[in-house]
Design a protein around this motif. Structure first.
Motif, mmCIF file in Angstrom:
data_model
loop_
_atom_site.group_PDB
_atom_site.id
_atom_site.type_symbol
_atom_site.label_atom_id
_atom_site.label_comp_id
_atom_site.label_asym_id
_atom_site.label_seq_id
_atom_site.Cartn_x
_atom_site.Cartn_y
_atom_site.Cartn_z
ATOM 1 N N VAL A 75 -45.109 8.719 78.398
ATOM 2 C CA VAL A 75 -44.255 9.722 77.761
ATOM 3 C C VAL A 75 -45.122 10.950 77.511
ATOM 4 C CG1 VAL A 75 -42.830 10.308 75.763
ATOM 5 C CG2 VAL A 75 -42.783 7.977 76.686
ATOM 6 N N ILE A 76 -44.683 12.098 78.036
ATOM 7 C CA ILE A 76 -45.415 13.350 77.888
ATOM 8 C C ILE A 76 -44.635 14.245 76.927
ATOM 9 C CG2 ILE A 76 -46.507 15.278 79.067
ATOM 10 C CD1 ILE A 76 -47.528 12.644 80.098
ATOM 11 N N THR A 77 -45.299 14.690 75.878
ATOM 12 C CA THR A 77 -44.612 15.476 74.858
ATOM 13 C C THR A 77 -45.365 16.762 74.548
ATOM 14 O OG1 THR A 77 -45.739 14.261 73.084
ATOM 15 C CG2 THR A 77 -43.553 13.467 73.740
ATOM 16 N N LEU A 78 -44.644 17.693 73.922
ATOM 17 C CA LEU A 78 -45.215 18.955 73.451
ATOM 18 C C LEU A 78 -44.953 19.052 71.959
ATOM 19 C CD1 LEU A 78 -46.534 21.687 74.234
ATOM 20 C CD2 LEU A 78 -44.210 22.584 74.571
ATOM 21 N N ASP A 79 -46.011 19.231 71.192
ATOM 22 C CA ASP A 79 -45.927 19.241 69.735
ATOM 23 C C ASP A 79 -45.381 20.582 69.240
ATOM 24 O OD1 ASP A 79 -46.287 18.999 67.006
ATOM 25 O OD2 ASP A 79 -48.467 18.940 67.078
ATOM 26 N N THR A 80 -44.249 20.561 68.530
ATOM 27 C CA THR A 80 -43.659 21.791 67.997
ATOM 28 C C THR A 80 -44.088 22.071 66.560
ATOM 29 O OG1 THR A 80 -41.649 20.828 67.015
ATOM 30 C CG2 THR A 80 -41.604 21.302 69.383
ATOM 31 N N SER A 81 -44.768 21.107 65.925
ATOM 32 C CA SER A 81 -45.067 21.218 64.495
ATOM 33 C C SER A 81 -46.417 21.856 64.213
ATOM 34 C CB SER A 81 -45.013 19.831 63.836
ATOM 35 O OG SER A 81 -43.741 19.255 63.991
ATOM 36 N N GLY A 82 -47.432 21.496 64.981
ATOM 37 C CA GLY A 82 -48.795 21.919 64.644
ATOM 38 C C GLY A 82 -49.396 20.904 63.700
ATOM 39 N N GLU A 83 -49.772 21.325 62.503
ATOM 40 C CA GLU A 83 -50.256 20.370 61.518
ATOM 41 C C GLU A 83 -49.147 19.381 61.173
ATOM 42 O OE1 GLU A 83 -53.712 21.857 58.694
ATOM 43 O OE2 GLU A 83 -51.844 22.934 58.293
ATOM 44 N N GLY A 84 -49.544 18.153 60.776
ATOM 45 C CA GLY A 84 -48.567 17.138 60.409
ATOM 46 C C GLY A 84 -47.623 17.641 59.333
ATOM 47 N N LEU A 85 -46.374 17.201 59.386
ATOM 48 C CA LEU A 85 -45.362 17.699 58.454
ATOM 49 C C LEU A 85 -45.591 17.241 57.018
ATOM 50 C CD1 LEU A 85 -42.108 17.463 60.613
ATOM 51 C CD2 LEU A 85 -43.621 19.422 60.236
ATOM 52 N N HIS A 86 -46.505 16.267 56.816
ATOM 53 C CA HIS A 86 -46.829 15.904 55.433
ATOM 54 C C HIS A 86 -47.611 17.023 54.747
ATOM 55 C CE1 HIS A 86 -50.633 14.930 57.406
ATOM 56 N NE2 HIS A 86 -51.212 14.970 56.226
ATOM 57 N N LYS A 87 -48.149 17.931 55.516
ATOM 58 C CA LYS A 87 -48.895 19.051 54.931
ATOM 59 C C LYS A 87 -47.911 20.157 54.564
ATOM 60 C CE LYS A 87 -53.318 17.988 57.021
ATOM 61 N NZ LYS A 87 -54.501 18.486 57.756
ATOM 62 N N ARG A 88 -47.315 20.016 53.393
ATOM 63 C CA ARG A 88 -46.289 20.964 52.935
ATOM 64 C C ARG A 88 -46.894 22.318 52.575
ATOM 65 N NH1 ARG A 88 -42.930 16.678 54.262
ATOM 66 N NH2 ARG A 88 -42.123 15.518 52.478
ATOM 67 N N GLY A 89 -48.163 22.309 52.185
ATOM 68 C CA GLY A 89 -48.804 23.545 51.778
ATOM 69 C C GLY A 89 -49.032 23.661 50.286
ATOM 70 N N TYR A 90 -48.562 22.666 49.518
ATOM 71 C CA TYR A 90 -48.758 22.762 48.066
ATOM 72 C C TYR A 90 -49.907 21.904 47.555
ATOM 73 C CZ TYR A 90 -46.119 18.308 47.523
ATOM 74 O OH TYR A 90 -45.689 17.002 47.578
ATOM 75 N N ARG A 91 -50.296 20.878 48.288
ATOM 76 C CA ARG A 91 -51.324 19.974 47.784
ATOM 77 C C ARG A 91 -52.689 20.381 48.335
ATOM 78 N NH1 ARG A 91 -50.544 13.544 48.275
ATOM 79 N NH2 ARG A 91 -51.643 13.801 50.233
ATOM 80 N N LYS A 92 -53.252 21.389 47.723
ATOM 81 C CA LYS A 92 -54.541 21.921 48.164
ATOM 82 C C LYS A 92 -55.704 21.174 47.521
ATOM 83 C CE LYS A 92 -52.448 26.476 48.728
ATOM 84 N NZ LYS A 92 -52.451 26.552 50.178
ATOM 85 N N LEU A 93 -55.459 20.504 46.402
ATOM 86 C CA LEU A 93 -56.472 19.699 45.726
ATOM 87 C C LEU A 93 -55.991 18.257 45.743
ATOM 88 C CD1 LEU A 93 -57.015 22.016 42.623
ATOM 89 C CD2 LEU A 93 -58.352 21.981 44.733
ATOM 90 N N THR A 94 -56.904 17.293 45.844
ATOM 91 C CA THR A 94 -56.482 15.895 45.944
ATOM 92 C C THR A 94 -57.185 15.030 44.917
ATOM 93 O OG1 THR A 94 -58.161 15.446 47.624
ATOM 94 C CG2 THR A 94 -55.978 16.046 48.400
ATOM 95 N N ALA A 95 -56.469 14.011 44.475
ATOM 96 C CA ALA A 95 -57.045 12.975 43.623
ATOM 97 C C ALA A 95 -57.405 11.789 44.507
ATOM 98 C CB ALA A 95 -56.042 12.564 42.551
ATOM 99 N N SER A 96 -57.987 10.757 43.923
ATOM 100 C CA SER A 96 -58.323 9.560 44.700
ATOM 101 C C SER A 96 -57.051 8.827 45.087
ATOM 102 C CB SER A 96 -59.227 8.641 43.871
ATOM 103 O OG SER A 96 -58.573 8.245 42.689
ATOM 104 N N ALA A 97 -57.061 8.270 46.295
ATOM 105 C CA ALA A 97 -55.950 7.468 46.820
ATOM 106 C C ALA A 97 -54.594 8.154 46.685
ATOM 107 C CB ALA A 97 -55.910 6.104 46.115
#
Length: 381
Positions: free
Chosen positions: A150-172
């Motif tokens: 299956v050959i595909t072309l990615d229309t999203s770029g970065e994964g869609l879980h990267k909403r843009g609001y979680r710039k800092l992260t906690a553990s797990a």
């Protein structure tokens, strides 16, 4: 507009949720498979899917599918696909790959063959020997399963879980896509109170607030296909205007995010502001043992520590026992807990009404569902 065969990739267990999301967008011809959902749509569908789908990883154009047992078959059939209609002559087109149970087991070799085939196809159209690859990024993926390519072309770029609001992260941290899926699986609605009393950096509560406000998860970010040369800019403009038109800015929501750790609560507050739902999420410094809301008929969704490390197990067992005692007082609330801990129900002190296998990254978990009574119907005036 051109109709495309599209693929939305998901975590295992979320295919039906993604299908319901697509149906709510008015998409037709949807088929769910293990780890992805396939559907049909035009350029506006691509834009809407990227902006609105809460539970999928990426949206791809399915360029072709064929049997390939030799490198020659892979090369010739890839070359025959309509690459000149999809890639500009300055396109930057890296190739990613994966192979499972296929004769073509070398992923680097498959990637190289697909790259060469695409170049040869473009040479015939553009009459060029070398391509600068200085333009927009068009990521191609070759996926081989049991000799089916299956050959595909990615229309999203970065994964869609990267909403843009979680710039800092906690553990797990929990991924935004999984957090949204938990809310959608609970069938929570904005007319009911919502709480995550073990909120960590706040992802589940924030995703609930975005759902309750009808705020598109992709409203703060850009996508690879916005820069595709053939992509109609009017489709993206229309889709983004729909986001603004349908957002319920004044939505009255009761959403609480609590935790005993002050440091992670500062992250939760920051993330809620970044997501545009700061006013909708109440951040509370509180021990789960003291969680006692006044409102009836609410919904708890939480992602507590799993005790994956041996030295954590005693603390996790104690936490689950405390949760069981605290939540037992809320007999009109629905409670939902995701954990990989195998003895959760016994330690918690109650058998779930339902449980569903989900994957938090690579960790297999169960989503334990304790269903409270529905709120009584309000009398008609």
């Amino acid at each position: 507009m051109t109709q495309f065969r599209l693929i939305a990739s998901t975590a295992f267990g979320l295919e039906a949720v993604a299908k319901r999301e697509l149906q709510s967008l008015g998409v037709s011809e949807i088929q769910a498979y293990n780890g992805y959902v396939e559907f049909v749509g035009d350029e506006l569908t691509i834009a809407r899917a990227n902006l609105w789908l809460r539970t999928v990883n990426r949206v791809f154009i399915k360029v072709g599918q064929f049997t390939a047992r030799t490198f020659e078959e892979l090369f010739e059939q890839t070359k025959a696909l309509p690459w000149p209609e999809l890639l500009s002559k300055d396109a930057n087109f890296p190739v990613n790959g994966r192979s499972l149970k296929s004769q073509l087991s070398s992923v680097p070799a498959c990637q190289s063959i697909v790259k060469k085939a695409v170049v040869e196809s473009l040479k015939e159209r553009y009459r060029m020997e070398k391509f600068p690859e200085t333009g927009p990024r068009y990521t191609i993926e070759v996926s081989l399963l049991k000799d089916e390519a299956v050959i595909t072309l990615d229309t999203s770029g970065e994964g869609l879980h990267k909403r843009g609001y979680r710039k800092l992260t906690a553990s797990a941290p929990i991924r935004e896509t999984l957090a949204a899926a938990l809310v959608l699986l609970s069938r929570w609605g904005p007319h009911r109170p919502f709480a995550d009393p073990l909120c960590g950096s706040g992802t589940i509560a924030i995703e609930a607030a975005m759902i309750g406000s009808n705020l598109a998860p992709g409203h703060r970010r850009t996508f690879a296909s916005e820069h595709f040369i053939w992509m109609d800019k009017g489709s993206w403009n229309e889709a983004r205007q729909e986001v603004e038109d349908t957002r319920q800015r004044s939505a009255s929501l009761e959403i609480l995010a609590g935790d005993i750790d002050k440091e992670v609560l500062s992250l939760a507050e920051y993330h809620a502001r970044q997501a545009g739902v700061g006013p909708q999420v109440q951040i509370v410094h509180q021990d789960v043992a003291k969680f006692q809301p006044d409102d009836p008929y609410g919904c708890i969704i939480t992602n507590p520590p799993y005790g994956e490390r041996l030295w954590e197990e005693r603390e996790v067992r104690k936490l689950y026992q405390t949760m069981g005692k605290s939540f037992a007082r809320l007999d009109t609330w629905s409670k939902f807990v995701i954990t990989s801990y195998p003895d959760f129900e016994r330690v918690y002190g109650d058998k779930a009404d339902k449980k569903r296998k989900l994957y938090n990254g690579r960790i297999q978990t169960n989503f334990y569902q304790y269903l409270g009574p529905l709120p009584p119907r309000k009398p008609h005036d």
